[in-house]
Scaffold this motif. Structure first.
Motif, PDB file in Angstrom:
ATOM      1  N   SER A 131      29.434  12.900  47.626  1.00  0.00           N
ATOM      2  CA  SER A 131      28.843  12.512  48.903  1.00  0.00           C
ATOM      3  C   SER A 131      28.595  13.780  49.708  1.00  0.00           C
ATOM      4  O   SER A 131      29.510  14.574  49.931  1.00  0.00           O
ATOM      5  N   ILE A 132      27.353  13.983  50.115  1.00  0.00           N
ATOM      6  CA  ILE A 132      26.973  15.180  50.864  1.00  0.00           C
ATOM      7  C   ILE A 132      26.470  14.740  52.232  1.00  0.00           C
ATOM      8  O   ILE A 132      25.517  13.960  52.331  1.00  0.00           O
ATOM      9  N   GLU A 133      27.124  15.226  53.284  1.00  0.00           N
ATOM     10  CA  GLU A 133      26.735  14.894  54.657  1.00  0.00           C
ATOM     11  C   GLU A 133      26.250  16.166  55.339  1.00  0.00           C
ATOM     12  O   GLU A 133      26.946  17.185  55.331  1.00  0.00           O
ATOM     13  N   ARG A 134      25.060  16.112  55.924  1.00  0.00           N
ATOM     14  CA  ARG A 134      24.505  17.292  56.578  1.00  0.00           C
ATOM     15  C   ARG A 134      23.952  16.940  57.946  1.00  0.00           C
ATOM     16  O   ARG A 134      23.305  15.909  58.132  1.00  0.00           O
ATOM     17  N   SER A 135      24.229  17.794  58.906  1.00  0.00           N
ATOM     18  CA  SER A 135      23.636  17.699  60.234  1.00  0.00           C
ATOM     19  C   SER A 135      23.242  19.106  60.646  1.00  0.00           C
ATOM     20  O   SER A 135      23.414  20.067  59.878  1.00  0.00           O
ATOM     21  N   THR A 136      22.736  19.280  61.847  1.00  0.00           N
ATOM     22  CA  THR A 136      22.381  20.611  62.321  1.00  0.00           C
ATOM     23  C   THR A 136      23.616  21.424  62.703  1.00  0.00           C
ATOM     24  O   THR A 136      23.497  22.598  63.049  1.00  0.00           O
ATOM     25  N   SER A 137      24.792  20.832  62.611  1.00  0.00           N
ATOM     26  CA  SER A 137      26.016  21.589  62.911  1.00  0.00           C
ATOM     27  C   SER A 137      26.818  21.947  61.660  1.00  0.00           C
ATOM     28  O   SER A 137      27.622  22.875  61.708  1.00  0.00           O
ATOM     29  N   ALA A 138      26.605  21.253  60.542  1.00  0.00           N
ATOM     30  CA  ALA A 138      27.433  21.530  59.359  1.00  0.00           C
ATOM     31  C   ALA A 138      26.941  20.765  58.147  1.00  0.00           C
ATOM     32  O   ALA A 138      26.161  19.817  58.248  1.00  0.00           O
ATOM     33  N   THR A 140      28.936  19.044  54.611  1.00  0.00           N
ATOM     34  CA  THR A 140      30.221  18.745  53.977  1.00  0.00           C
ATOM     35  C   THR A 140      29.973  18.074  52.637  1.00  0.00           C
ATOM     36  O   THR A 140      29.156  17.155  52.543  1.00  0.00           O
ATOM     37  N   ILE A 141      30.675  18.539  51.620  1.00  0.00           N
ATOM     38  CA  ILE A 141      30.584  17.957  50.280  1.00  0.00           C
ATOM     39  C   ILE A 141      31.910  17.280  49.973  1.00  0.00           C
ATOM     40  O   ILE A 141      32.971  17.902  50.071  1.00  0.00           O
ATOM     41  N   TYR A 149      34.113  21.051  50.225  1.00  0.00           N
ATOM     42  CA  TYR A 149      33.584  22.242  50.882  1.00  0.00           C
ATOM     43  C   TYR A 149      32.914  21.847  52.186  1.00  0.00           C
ATOM     44  O   TYR A 149      32.245  20.810  52.263  1.00  0.00           O
ATOM     45  N   THR A 150      33.110  22.657  53.221  1.00  0.00           N
ATOM     46  CA  THR A 150      32.435  22.492  54.504  1.00  0.00           C
ATOM     47  C   THR A 150      31.891  23.832  54.958  1.00  0.00           C
ATOM     48  O   THR A 150      32.568  24.859  54.856  1.00  0.00           O
ATOM     49  N   GLN A 151      30.660  23.825  55.452  1.00  0.00           N
ATOM     50  CA  GLN A 151      30.066  25.036  56.031  1.00  0.00           C
ATOM     51  C   GLN A 151      29.477  24.678  57.385  1.00  0.00           C
ATOM     52  O   GLN A 151      28.650  23.771  57.502  1.00  0.00           O
TER      53      GLN A 151
END
Length: 336
Positions: A131-138, A140-141, A149-151
């Protein structure tokens, strides 16, 4: 935790291997009170993709993009191109990279690539579900309930920090069979509320109530009245209270109020997104993937511990603009 799983292997498993259930019934032994059962409707809108056939899927205009990838247990090298943003590439079960267009020194195809390592992925039967969640702030995998992993993104991350993807495309290396991609559409059924206009929203009959509140980055003092139960009040980015009707000494409006503090909230662009989850066993307040506060309920918590809310209403102080409330239902796309 120790879990049990039995995989159905073949013809000798008869109905377990060839029949879909049409109804579920229950039976209980040696316990007088209620248990709760939810049958989820997962709505699998997954798209196959492979070395030979790339997938190309539109991305809903949501603050948080959500992608689910199903791949074999051995792992596969694949990439998700987030159109207008960059890419997320998974080399193996333990490594990958994130590419942001126009970012940093722009020394890699006009942007910046960040290589990362992660803990090994866990199989679910014969497959891995990412599950990969992406926003303009981060970004997360996640896998099997764990964050691999979080960036976080900042101003130097350019397109990753200021652009929502409009489409996702795929690429695969060194594997001949299909992977599966689902792009989740969480549906934006948000309702505006403000100092002047209160929201009033029915709550689905679910074991876990879920509320999402969108508020400005500076924070706003607001309250959610959970009809029949009590309230959840947020004073600021670091404090609030929970009120349970008929609870404890009943010395505060016929119930008990618990004040709490929490770590500061994180902004996503110009807004804060709070996810509040409540059941008869407790309440949890989350933001940007982090738990800010948790309170467990017991017998002394009366309505909080034995009653489900049927409706939520709102109140706001000292802010003239709109906040937004979404009451989630169980409709989402994923794999079992």
């Amino acid at each position: 935790k120790q879990w049990y799983q039995r995989r159905v292997r073949g013809e000798n498993d008869a109905r377990c291997s060839d029949t879909i259930a049409t109804q579920v019934k229950t039976q209980v032994w040696n316990y007088e009170n209620d248990l709760q059962l939810a049958v989820l409707d997962n709505g699998d809108d997954s798209v196959p993709f492979s070395l030979a056939e790339r997938a190309q899927v539109p991305v809903p205009d949501r603050a948080i993009e959500q992608y689910v990838v199903k791949l074999p247990c051995d792992g596969v090298w694949f990439k998700l191109f987030l159109v207008g943003v960059g890419h997320i590439e998974i080399f193996s079960k333990t490594s990958g990279n994130i590419f942001c267009k126009e970012a940093g020194a722009q020394n890699w195809y006009g942007g910046e690539r960040t290589d990362f390592t992660m803990d090994g992925m866990t199989c679910d039967g014969d497959n891995i579900i990412l599950s990969i969640e992406r926003s303009t702030s981060a970004v997360t995998i996640k896998n099997a309930g764990n964050v691999l992993y979080t960036q976080n993104f900042g101003e130097n991350d350019a397109r990753c920090s200021d652009t929502i993807a409009t489409q996702v495309k795929t690429q695969v290396w060194n594997y001949e069979n299909d992977l599966q991609l689902a792009v989740l559409d969480n549906g934006d059924d948000s309702v505006p509320f403000s100092l002047a206009e209160r929201a009033q929203v029915p709550v689905p009959d679910r074991a876990i109530e879920q509320y999402v509140v969108k508020l400005p980055c500076d924070g706003v003092w607001f309250k959610l009245f959970l009809v029949g139960v009590g309230h959840i009040e947020i004073f600021s980015k670091t404090s609030g209270n929970i009120f349970c009707k008929e609870a404890g000494a009943q010395n505060w409006y016929g119930g008990q109020k618990t004040d709490f503090t929490m770590d500061g909230m994180t902004c996503d662009g110009d807004d804060i997104y709070l996810l509040i989850e409540r059941s008869t066993s407790g309440v949890t307040i989350k933001n940007a993937g982090n738990v800010l506060y948790t309170q467990s309920f017991g017998e002394n918590d009366a309505r909080c511990s034995d009653t489900r809310s049927t409706e939520v209403t709102t109140q706001v102080w000292n802010y003239e603009g709109n906040l937004y409330l979404t009451v989630l239902n169980e409709n989402s796309s994923c794999w079992n």
